[in-house]
Design a protein around this motif. Structure first.
Motif, short mmCIF file in Angstrom:
data_model
loop_
_atom_site.label_atom_id
_atom_site.label_comp_id
_atom_site.label_asym_id
_atom_site.label_seq_id
_atom_site.Cartn_x
_atom_site.Cartn_y
_atom_site.Cartn_z
N GLU A 175 -109.80 45.42 17.30
CA GLU A 175 -110.56 44.37 16.61
C GLU A 175 -111.72 44.97 15.81
O GLU A 175 -111.91 44.64 14.64
CB GLU A 175 -111.10 43.35 17.62
N GLN A 176 -112.48 45.88 16.44
CA GLN A 176 -113.60 46.51 15.74
C GLN A 176 -113.10 47.41 14.61
O GLN A 176 -113.66 47.42 13.52
CB GLN A 176 -114.48 47.32 16.70
N ALA A 177 -112.03 48.15 14.87
CA ALA A 177 -111.45 49.02 13.83
C ALA A 177 -111.01 48.19 12.64
O ALA A 177 -111.23 48.59 11.49
CB ALA A 177 -110.28 49.81 14.40
N VAL A 195 -108.18 53.81 15.65
CA VAL A 195 -108.07 53.53 17.09
C VAL A 195 -107.62 54.78 17.85
O VAL A 195 -108.12 55.06 18.94
CB VAL A 195 -107.12 52.34 17.34
N GLU A 196 -106.68 55.52 17.27
CA GLU A 196 -106.16 56.72 17.93
C GLU A 196 -107.20 57.84 18.00
O GLU A 196 -107.24 58.59 18.95
CB GLU A 196 -104.91 57.22 17.22
N GLU A 197 -108.04 57.95 16.99
CA GLU A 197 -108.99 59.07 16.91
C GLU A 197 -110.33 58.79 17.57
O GLU A 197 -110.96 59.68 18.13
CB GLU A 197 -109.22 59.43 15.44
N TYR A 198 -110.77 57.53 17.55
CA TYR A 198 -112.10 57.18 18.04
C TYR A 198 -112.00 56.15 19.17
O TYR A 198 -111.03 55.41 19.27
CB TYR A 198 -112.96 56.62 16.90
N ASP A 199 -113.04 56.10 19.97
CA ASP A 199 -113.11 55.15 21.07
C ASP A 199 -113.58 53.80 20.53
O ASP A 199 -114.76 53.45 20.61
CB ASP A 199 -114.07 55.66 22.15
#
Length: 91
Positions: free
Chosen positions: A68-70, A60-64
């Motif tokens: 929930e998806q992560a 979550v911190e690295e990607y947009d």
């Protein structure tokens, strides 16, 4: 949990692979491929201990991506790690 410490991540061209080094040579019968995101996560986690929540947080911190998806993506990745025996069995 923990990734197996003897496994090595290598980038060959555009591909990321995990190899199990043998005593004298690399055993190419035991090669696992990762996409760029999974390879980044592998490098972030290897060789320390981590939880599924740690993995989700890093994603979550690295990607947009939403939490929930992560969470769904991390579960799929963990399922692969378990099936391919990439996790240290002592954890």
């Amino acid at each position: 949990m923990k990734l197996r410490k003897e496994l090595k991540l290598r980038k060959i061209g555009k591909d990321y692979i995990i190899v199990e080094p043998g005593q004298d040579k690399v055993d190419l019968s035991k090669v696992y491929t990762l996409n760029e995101t999974a390879a980044w996560l592998w490098e972030e986690l290897h060789p320390q201990e981590f939880s599924k929540e740690d993995m989700v947080k890093k994603l979550v911190e690295e990607y947009d991506v939403t939490e929930e998806q992560a969470n769904k993506d991390i579960q799929k990745l963990l399922d692969i790690f378990v099936a391919q025996k990439l996790l240290d069995e002592n954890y």
